[in-house]
Structure formats: C-alpha cells, structure tokens
Design a protein around this motif. Structure first.
Motif, mmCIF file in Angstrom:
data_model
loop_
_atom_site.group_PDB
_atom_site.id
_atom_site.type_symbol
_atom_site.label_atom_id
_atom_site.label_comp_id
_atom_site.label_asym_id
_atom_site.label_seq_id
_atom_site.Cartn_x
_atom_site.Cartn_y
_atom_site.Cartn_z
ATOM 1 N N PHE A 1 0.825 -1.322 -0.009
ATOM 2 C CA PHE A 1 0.016 0.145 -0.099
ATOM 3 C C PHE A 1 0.908 1.197 0.294
ATOM 4 O O PHE A 1 1.973 1.376 0.731
ATOM 5 C CB PHE A 1 -0.977 0.093 1.303
ATOM 6 N N ASP A 2 0.428 2.448 -0.798
ATOM 7 C CA ASP A 2 1.105 3.580 -0.532
ATOM 8 C C ASP A 2 -0.015 4.701 -1.064
ATOM 9 O O ASP A 2 -0.935 4.213 -1.727
ATOM 10 C CB ASP A 2 2.393 3.724 -1.863
ATOM 11 N N PRO A 3 0.059 5.878 -0.434
ATOM 12 C CA PRO A 3 -1.003 6.841 -0.492
ATOM 13 C C PRO A 3 -1.214 7.328 -1.941
ATOM 14 O O PRO A 3 -2.255 7.909 -2.113
ATOM 15 C CB PRO A 3 -0.380 7.997 0.279
ATOM 16 N N GLU A 4 -0.241 7.077 -2.832
ATOM 17 C CA GLU A 4 -0.443 7.420 -4.219
ATOM 18 C C GLU A 4 -1.029 6.372 -5.161
ATOM 19 O O GLU A 4 -1.220 6.610 -6.419
ATOM 20 C CB GLU A 4 0.824 8.046 -5.013
ATOM 21 N N TYR A 5 -1.193 5.218 -4.484
ATOM 22 C CA TYR A 5 -1.558 3.931 -5.227
ATOM 23 C C TYR A 5 -0.919 3.627 -6.245
ATOM 24 O O TYR A 5 -1.352 3.046 -7.312
ATOM 25 C CB TYR A 5 -3.155 4.163 -5.664
ATOM 26 N N ALA A 6 0.522 3.895 -6.270
ATOM 27 C CA ALA A 6 1.341 3.675 -7.485
ATOM 28 C C ALA A 6 1.299 2.343 -7.870
ATOM 29 O O ALA A 6 1.393 1.917 -9.227
ATOM 30 C CB ALA A 6 2.822 4.086 -7.194
ATOM 31 N N GLU A 7 1.544 1.270 -6.828
ATOM 32 C CA GLU A 7 1.603 -0.261 -7.388
ATOM 33 C C GLU A 7 0.212 -0.630 -7.830
ATOM 34 O O GLU A 7 0.138 -1.568 -8.464
ATOM 35 C CB GLU A 7 2.063 -1.185 -6.093
ATOM 36 N N LEU A 8 -0.943 -0.220 -7.115
ATOM 37 C CA LEU A 8 -2.114 -0.801 -7.689
ATOM 38 C C LEU A 8 -2.240 -0.211 -9.166
ATOM 39 O O LEU A 8 -2.889 -0.964 -9.927
ATOM 40 C CB LEU A 8 -3.141 -0.172 -6.631
ATOM 41 N N LYS A 9 -2.168 1.023 -9.506
ATOM 42 C CA LYS A 9 -2.183 1.444 -10.876
ATOM 43 C C LYS A 9 -1.192 0.793 -11.907
ATOM 44 O O LYS A 9 -1.530 0.483 -12.732
ATOM 45 C CB LYS A 9 -1.744 2.895 -11.004
ATOM 46 N N ALA A 10 -0.147 0.295 -11.403
ATOM 47 C CA ALA A 10 0.761 -0.191 -12.204
ATOM 48 C C ALA A 10 0.259 -1.906 -12.524
ATOM 49 O O ALA A 10 0.272 -2.417 -13.609
ATOM 50 C CB ALA A 10 2.226 -0.531 -11.599
ATOM 51 N N PHE A 11 -0.329 -2.156 -11.528
ATOM 52 C CA PHE A 11 -1.069 -3.579 -11.666
ATOM 53 C C PHE A 11 -2.149 -3.634 -12.543
ATOM 54 O O PHE A 11 -2.270 -4.595 -13.339
ATOM 55 C CB PHE A 11 -1.697 -3.998 -10.177
ATOM 56 N N ILE A 12 -2.904 -2.832 -12.544
ATOM 57 C CA ILE A 12 -3.982 -2.571 -13.594
ATOM 58 C C ILE A 12 -3.852 -2.228 -14.981
ATOM 59 O O ILE A 12 -3.918 -3.125 -15.671
ATOM 60 C CB ILE A 12 -5.104 -1.376 -12.983
ATOM 61 N N LYS A 13 -2.546 -1.627 -14.981
ATOM 62 C CA LYS A 13 -2.039 -1.237 -16.172
ATOM 63 C C LYS A 13 -1.515 -2.559 -16.863
ATOM 64 O O LYS A 13 -1.871 -2.891 -18.089
ATOM 65 C CB LYS A 13 -1.064 -0.166 -16.460
ATOM 66 N N LYS A 14 -0.953 -3.346 -16.201
ATOM 67 C CA LYS A 14 -0.382 -4.462 -16.605
ATOM 68 C C LYS A 14 -1.301 -5.483 -17.095
ATOM 69 O O LYS A 14 -0.999 -6.398 -18.070
ATOM 70 C CB LYS A 14 0.849 -5.090 -15.430
ATOM 71 N N HIS A 15 -2.377 -5.723 -16.425
ATOM 72 C CA HIS A 15 -3.329 -6.675 -16.526
ATOM 73 C C HIS A 15 -4.682 -6.038 -16.983
ATOM 74 O O HIS A 15 -5.910 -6.817 -16.782
ATOM 75 C CB HIS A 15 -3.628 -7.514 -15.172
ATOM 76 N N LEU A 16 -4.661 -5.032 -17.797
ATOM 77 C CA LEU A 16 -5.843 -4.586 -18.417
ATOM 78 C C LEU A 16 -6.709 -5.404 -19.306
ATOM 79 O O LEU A 16 -8.093 -5.438 -19.185
ATOM 80 C CB LEU A 16 -5.369 -3.341 -19.207
#
Length: 337
Positions: free
Chosen positions: A153-168
């Motif tokens: 978890f991070d306040p900017e949701y950077a890893e979550l956004k990268a995860f979504i982009k990877k598995h769009l």
C-alpha cells in the motif's frame, strides 16, 4: 408456521453468533465497529438487528475486525446472498481487495475502509484513459489474486495503478466465461431449432423473446462490462435456457456467487422442484449430456427438438409447480413478467 421467518431467523442467529465471537476474541465492541464505519452508534446497531443488505457493510465490519478476504467473501455470499469480491472487477471489487489486504498487512492506525472513494477515483482516471491491449495474454484469476497479495500500500496507489495497467486485458474480459456458458445454451437451442425448421425465417436470439426476458437478451448482446448485479437475475437466466442444478451452480460460481443453498427457503424450494423436474424430463438431461459434454447416446432429430422445447419450458414449469405448492408463501421469484 411462517417458514420464511424461520429460515431468516436461523441465518440471523448464525450471523449474530459470529459477531459476538469476534467481539470476545478481539475486544472490539459494536460501538468500535460503528466508529470505524462512520455511522452513529445505538445500543443495537442495524447490522446486529438484521442481516445487512449491502456488500459494503459486510466488508466494513470485516475490516473493522481486520478479517481476511476469505472470511469477508464467505459473509457476502452466505449471509448477504451476493457475489464475492472478484479481482477482475477493476473499478469496484479489486479496490476493496487491495484495501482489505492493506488493512491486514500494514501496521498502522489508518482506516482503509474509508479510503475506498479516493482510491476508486484515482483508479478510474487511469482505467478510462487506457485501451485494451489486444495482444496481451489474459491471466487466470488465481494468478491475479496471488500477485495482488504482494502489492504494498502507498498513498499514491502507484503499485495498484501499475498492476491494473499490466493486466488491463484481463479486466476488460472479466465476465466472458459465465456469459459464454449462457451463450452456449442459447446457441445450442437455436441450432436445433434451425435444423428442424420446415420453412420461414431462421431462428435468431430475437426469436426467443417470450422465452427469454428482454433484460437477458440485452445482457447477451452487450459488452462484457454489463453484468446483472443480483443472484436471482442470474438464476432466472439459467432457468430460462434449461439449466438444472449442476450447471446452474457452475454458472453461479463462475460469477462469484454461492451455489444454490438448501438452508435458504427460496433456494431450497427451487432445489426441490428442480430435482423433481429433472426426474420427469430425462430426455433433456440426456440431450445436454451428449451435446454439451459429448457423453451418452446420440439422439435423433425429433428427440433433440423435444429436449430443446423442454429446456425452454423449464422456468414456466417451475413457476406453475411453485404456485401449486402448499408451501408457497411468495410468488415465484425467478421469472420477470
């Protein structure tokens, strides 16, 4: 005796017992849970007096007690009768899964439950800006779930956004499999109808209006993003094309719902009626076994047409049997008039 009330009380009793056990085990009171949820406390909160109607309430209570995803999903399906959180639903369920994992892993006083709206707005902005990558390989749900557990978890949701982009690609095709199962039934019905027509126009999906609800036809002709939200609607669709217990349960579980539950009165009565119908219509069972699973004997053209007509009549037969039942205290809930 009010059987509907009896079954409802049984499930309420089980729910209260789980909450009481959690209060004792964790030391977190009902007042603490209300504070966590951001709702006004009373001596008996609404979620303690009756089963919550919305998934978000089960999620919030579970997060207040820092429960794992598996327990929260069990609550949602068992007590709420809703579909469990599905990781390929990027703009809702995925965010809850992300926050539930963070709620357990991160050692902080952060209220992750109240982070949902902010997180969703952030994800929605990037999700809507991206197009599906046609050549990207789809990923199994189980693989996505394991990968999600490793995200920090991070306040900017950077890893979550990268995860979504990877598995769009996976998110855009989220409900393709269950819709494909319904479609395979419809295609089979249309094929047999057309093979046996003696003139006139070919059978199409629109030809089945009357047997299938308009909402079902819209579901089948829409993109993968549109999926009905209620379990009863999906049960109704399965019955409309002739799904009996085994296949109906398979379809529901693909969508993330619990299978038909004999301890729920409506579903228990449906299971009983389905069992009787299957015994009275062995031809349709043999037909589906041969056509959908390539097992059993080959039927002749007349037998196939009869089987298809039986399948299309299943839901009406159940409605009639339901209304003739002495146990009936409500209208048949699986048919849209």
């Amino acid at each position: 005796m009010n059987w509907w009330g009896l079954f409802s009380n049984y499930r309420m009793k089980k729910w209260k017992q789980e909450i009481n056990d959690l209060c004792k085990k964790t030391g977190i009171s009902l007042e603490d849970v209300c504070t966590y949820l951001g709702v006004q406390y009373s001596s008996l909160p609404s979620f303690y007096r009756k089963l919550p109607k919305h998934r978000e309430m089960y999620i919030g209570i579970g997060m207040a007690y820092q429960l794992p995803l598996e327990t929260i999903n069990r609550w949602i399906t068992k007590y709420g009768g809703k579909k469990k959180l599905y990781i390929k639903n990027a703009l809702n369920d995925l965010i809850w899964i992300y926050l539930i994992h963070a709620n357990i892993k991160e050692k902080s006083t952060e209220n992750y439950y109240r982070r949902f709206d902010e997180c969703r707005a952030c994800v929605e902005r990037i999700y809507n800006q991206m197009n599906t990558v046609a050549e990207a390989e789809d990923v199994a749900t189980s693989e996505l779930e394991e990968e999600m557990k490793k995200i920090i978890f991070d306040p900017e949701y950077a890893e979550l956004k990268a995860f979504i982009k990877k598995h769009l690609s996976a998110f855009h095709s989220a409900y393709a499999r269950p819709k494909g199962m319904i479609r395979s039934y419809v295609d089979l019905i249309l094929r047999i109808k057309n093979e046996n027509r003696t003139g006139g126009r070919r059978w199409t999906l629109n030809s089945l209006r009357g047997d299938l609800d308009d909402s079902m036809i819209n579901y089948l002709t829409s993109g993968n993003k549109y999926v009905p939200k209620h379990k009863k609607t999906h049960i109704s669709m399965g019955l409309a094309v002739g799904m009996t217990t085994v296949d109906l349960n398979q379809y529901l579980q693909m969508l993330g719902y619990a299978p038909l539950d004999g301890t729920c009165l409506e579903e228990g009565l449906l299971l009983n009626l389905l069992g009787k119908w299957e015994k009275e219509h062995p031809l349709s069972q043999s037909f589906k076994k041969q056509e959908l699973r390539q097992k059993g004997r080959e039927l002749n053209a007349q037998e196939k047409l009869q089987a298809v007509n039986e399948m299309l009549g299943l839901r009406r037969d159940l409605k009639e049997a339901w209304e003739m039942s002495q146990d009936k205290e409500k209208n048949f809930p699986y048919m849209n008039e």
